[in-house]
Design a protein around this motif. Structure first.
Motif, PDB file in Angstrom:
ATOM      1  N   ARG A  17     -24.642  26.758  13.379  1.00  0.00           N
ATOM      2  CA  ARG A  17     -24.205  27.288  12.084  1.00  0.00           C
ATOM      3  C   ARG A  17     -24.033  26.169  11.073  1.00  0.00           C
ATOM      4  O   ARG A  17     -24.378  26.330   9.899  1.00  0.00           O
ATOM      5  CB  ARG A  17     -22.906  28.076  12.259  1.00  0.00           C
ATOM      6  CG  ARG A  17     -22.487  28.766  10.981  1.00  0.00           C
ATOM      7  CD  ARG A  17     -21.439  29.793  11.188  1.00  0.00           C
ATOM      8  NE  ARG A  17     -20.242  29.232  11.789  1.00  0.00           N
ATOM      9  CZ  ARG A  17     -19.091  29.875  11.853  1.00  0.00           C
ATOM     10  NH1 ARG A  17     -18.986  31.092  11.381  1.00  0.00           N
ATOM     11  NH2 ARG A  17     -18.052  29.323  12.415  1.00  0.00           N
ATOM     12  N   GLU A  77     -17.234  29.459   1.036  1.00  0.00           N
ATOM     13  CA  GLU A  77     -16.459  29.185   2.244  1.00  0.00           C
ATOM     14  C   GLU A  77     -17.383  28.447   3.207  1.00  0.00           C
ATOM     15  O   GLU A  77     -18.228  29.077   3.845  1.00  0.00           O
ATOM     16  CB  GLU A  77     -15.965  30.486   2.872  1.00  0.00           C
ATOM     17  CG  GLU A  77     -15.059  31.299   1.963  1.00  0.00           C
ATOM     18  CD  GLU A  77     -14.767  32.671   2.539  1.00  0.00           C
ATOM     19  OE1 GLU A  77     -14.643  32.797   3.784  1.00  0.00           O
ATOM     20  OE2 GLU A  77     -14.673  33.616   1.742  1.00  0.00           O
ATOM     21  N   GLU A  80     -19.302  29.623   6.483  1.00  0.00           N
ATOM     22  CA  GLU A  80     -19.023  31.059   6.636  1.00  0.00           C
ATOM     23  C   GLU A  80     -19.876  31.901   5.690  1.00  0.00           C
ATOM     24  O   GLU A  80     -20.593  32.782   6.123  1.00  0.00           O
ATOM     25  CB  GLU A  80     -17.546  31.368   6.350  1.00  0.00           C
ATOM     26  CG  GLU A  80     -16.569  30.679   7.266  1.00  0.00           C
ATOM     27  CD  GLU A  80     -16.502  31.313   8.636  1.00  0.00           C
ATOM     28  OE1 GLU A  80     -16.750  32.531   8.741  1.00  0.00           O
ATOM     29  OE2 GLU A  80     -16.215  30.584   9.597  1.00  0.00           O
ATOM     30  N   ARG A  81     -19.761  31.608   4.383  1.00  0.00           N
ATOM     31  CA  ARG A  81     -20.433  32.439   3.389  1.00  0.00           C
ATOM     32  C   ARG A  81     -20.384  31.811   2.016  1.00  0.00           C
ATOM     33  O   ARG A  81     -19.540  30.960   1.741  1.00  0.00           O
ATOM     34  CB  ARG A  81     -19.817  33.828   3.331  1.00  0.00           C
ATOM     35  CG  ARG A  81     -18.371  33.790   2.920  1.00  0.00           C
ATOM     36  CD  ARG A  81     -17.715  35.136   2.900  1.00  0.00           C
ATOM     37  NE  ARG A  81     -18.038  35.742   1.641  1.00  0.00           N
ATOM     38  CZ  ARG A  81     -17.907  37.020   1.353  1.00  0.00           C
ATOM     39  NH1 ARG A  81     -17.431  37.849   2.226  1.00  0.00           N
ATOM     40  NH2 ARG A  81     -18.229  37.497   0.194  1.00  0.00           N
ATOM     41  N   VAL A  83     -21.372  33.290  -2.244  1.00  0.00           N
ATOM     42  CA  VAL A  83     -21.812  34.407  -3.071  1.00  0.00           C
ATOM     43  C   VAL A  83     -22.252  33.850  -4.413  1.00  0.00           C
ATOM     44  O   VAL A  83     -21.517  33.075  -5.035  1.00  0.00           O
ATOM     45  CB  VAL A  83     -20.663  35.424  -3.283  1.00  0.00           C
ATOM     46  CG1 VAL A  83     -21.109  36.560  -4.189  1.00  0.00           C
ATOM     47  CG2 VAL A  83     -20.144  35.948  -1.946  1.00  0.00           C
ATOM     48  N   THR A  97     -24.752  37.926  -1.538  1.00  0.00           N
ATOM     49  CA  THR A  97     -23.844  37.387  -0.525  1.00  0.00           C
ATOM     50  C   THR A  97     -24.662  36.841   0.636  1.00  0.00           C
ATOM     51  O   THR A  97     -25.533  37.522   1.161  1.00  0.00           O
ATOM     52  CB  THR A  97     -22.890  38.489  -0.007  1.00  0.00           C
ATOM     53  OG1 THR A  97     -22.157  39.007  -1.116  1.00  0.00           O
ATOM     54  CG2 THR A  97     -21.923  37.938   1.036  1.00  0.00           C
ATOM     55  N   HIS A  98     -24.383  35.590   0.993  1.00  0.00           N
ATOM     56  CA  HIS A  98     -25.029  34.920   2.126  1.00  0.00           C
ATOM     57  C   HIS A  98     -23.938  34.739   3.185  1.00  0.00           C
ATOM     58  O   HIS A  98     -22.926  34.094   2.906  1.00  0.00           O
ATOM     59  CB  HIS A  98     -25.530  33.528   1.734  1.00  0.00           C
ATOM     60  CG  HIS A  98     -26.302  33.477   0.456  1.00  0.00           C
ATOM     61  ND1 HIS A  98     -27.655  33.290   0.426  1.00  0.00           N
ATOM     62  CD2 HIS A  98     -25.905  33.562  -0.840  1.00  0.00           C
ATOM     63  CE1 HIS A  98     -28.066  33.260  -0.830  1.00  0.00           C
ATOM     64  NE2 HIS A  98     -27.019  33.429  -1.615  1.00  0.00           N
ATOM     65  N   GLU A  99     -24.131  35.281   4.382  1.00  0.00           N
ATOM     66  CA  GLU A  99     -23.130  35.170   5.446  1.00  0.00           C
ATOM     67  C   GLU A  99     -23.758  34.532   6.678  1.00  0.00           C
ATOM     68  O   GLU A  99     -24.910  34.809   7.006  1.00  0.00           O
ATOM     69  CB  GLU A  99     -22.595  36.552   5.811  1.00  0.00           C
ATOM     70  CG  GLU A  99     -21.860  37.218   4.660  1.00  0.00           C
ATOM     71  CD  GLU A  99     -21.446  38.629   5.009  1.00  0.00           C
ATOM     72  OE1 GLU A  99     -20.242  38.827   5.234  1.00  0.00           O
ATOM     73  OE2 GLU A  99     -22.326  39.509   5.065  1.00  0.00           O
ATOM     74  N   SER A 101     -22.932  33.611  10.822  1.00  0.00           N
ATOM     75  CA  SER A 101     -22.045  33.764  11.973  1.00  0.00           C
ATOM     76  C   SER A 101     -22.731  33.198  13.215  1.00  0.00           C
ATOM     77  O   SER A 101     -23.956  33.245  13.345  1.00  0.00           O
ATOM     78  CB  SER A 101     -21.655  35.231  12.180  1.00  0.00           C
ATOM     79  OG  SER A 101     -22.800  36.035  12.311  1.00  0.00           O
ATOM     80  N   LYS A 110     -27.083  36.576   7.213  1.00  0.00           N
ATOM     81  CA  LYS A 110     -27.242  37.877   6.565  1.00  0.00           C
ATOM     82  C   LYS A 110     -27.245  37.691   5.054  1.00  0.00           C
ATOM     83  O   LYS A 110     -26.416  36.964   4.510  1.00  0.00           O
ATOM     84  CB  LYS A 110     -26.089  38.818   6.930  1.00  0.00           C
ATOM     85  CG  LYS A 110     -26.109  39.290   8.345  1.00  0.00           C
ATOM     86  CD  LYS A 110     -24.972  40.284   8.553  1.00  0.00           C
ATOM     87  CE  LYS A 110     -24.870  40.722   9.987  1.00  0.00           C
ATOM     88  NZ  LYS A 110     -23.718  41.615  10.190  1.00  0.00           N
ATOM     89  N   ASP A 111     -28.182  38.351   4.413  1.00  0.00           N
ATOM     90  CA  ASP A 111     -28.237  38.415   2.952  1.00  0.00           C
ATOM     91  C   ASP A 111     -27.944  39.843   2.546  1.00  0.00           C
ATOM     92  O   ASP A 111     -28.539  40.779   3.097  1.00  0.00           O
ATOM     93  CB  ASP A 111     -29.646  38.080   2.438  1.00  0.00           C
ATOM     94  CG  ASP A 111     -30.003  36.630   2.572  1.00  0.00           C
ATOM     95  OD1 ASP A 111     -29.318  35.801   1.954  1.00  0.00           O
ATOM     96  OD2 ASP A 111     -30.975  36.322   3.284  1.00  0.00           O
ATOM     97  N   THR A 112     -27.058  39.999   1.582  1.00  0.00           N
ATOM     98  CA  THR A 112     -26.821  41.304   0.973  1.00  0.00           C
ATOM     99  C   THR A 112     -26.895  41.108  -0.531  1.00  0.00           C
ATOM    100  O   THR A 112     -26.114  40.334  -1.095  1.00  0.00           O
ATOM    101  CB  THR A 112     -25.441  41.875   1.356  1.00  0.00           C
ATOM    102  OG1 THR A 112     -25.336  41.908   2.786  1.00  0.00           O
ATOM    103  CG2 THR A 112     -25.258  43.280   0.790  1.00  0.00           C
TER     104      THR A 112
END
Length: 156
Positions: A17, A77, A80-81, A83, A97-99, A101, A110-112
């Motif tokens: 990560r 963060e 972690e993520r 935005v 949002t890029h997350e 884990s 994950k992209d939202t």
């Protein structure tokens, strides 16, 4: 009122990560993961310190038309993520949002993206005719480029 569209993508990257987040937190890598046919250029001086409040300016060309885009990092963060939100650009709203884990197999990214188009019903029609497919092509290119990048990096 404009329709809000949501684009969701997930990609498992067989790397730590820390390594994956560092790649995405480097704004200079945006050019690598953006299709060349968009003629994407970062206008902000690099390297950029990625943090909440950071502003990033870009220029691209779509169908020969120049588009200037400015985003602000709304949340940051580390590992972690983060935005980003469009302040100026082609969308009425763009919130990405890029997350990141950890999983036993590597990092799940994950992209939202929540976005709206301007021009009401005309924007809805444009989404159906071009924008939806265009975003799919862009994120497909991104997925493939990330796959190649991290596979090549792993061989070393």
């Amino acid at each position: 009122m404009s329709s809000t569209y949501v684009l969701e993508r997930a990609q498992l990257i067989p790397r730590s990560r820390d390594e994956v987040f560092a790649f995405f937190a480097d704004a200079g890598n945006l050019q690598m993961i953006t299709p060349p046919w968009l003629h994407f250029r970062i206008l902000t001086q690099l390297p950029l310190e990625m943090r909440t409040g950071a502003l990033i300016e870009y220029r691209l060309r779509l169908y020969g038309l120049p588009i200037w885009w400015r985003t602000r990092i709304e949340e940051y963060e580390p590992c972690e993520r983060f935005v980003d939100r469009q302040l100026r650009g082609p969308y009425k709203r763009w919130h990405h949002t890029h997350e990141f884990s950890e999983t036993p197999a590597g990092t799940l990214m994950k992209d939202t993206v929540r976005y709206q188009l301007p021009f009401g019903p005309l924007g809805t029609l444009t989404h159906r005719l071009t924008v939806q497919r265009l975003l799919k092509r862009i994120f497909d290119f991104r997925y493939e480029t990330i796959e190649r990048h991290f596979a090549a990096a792993q061989v070393l």
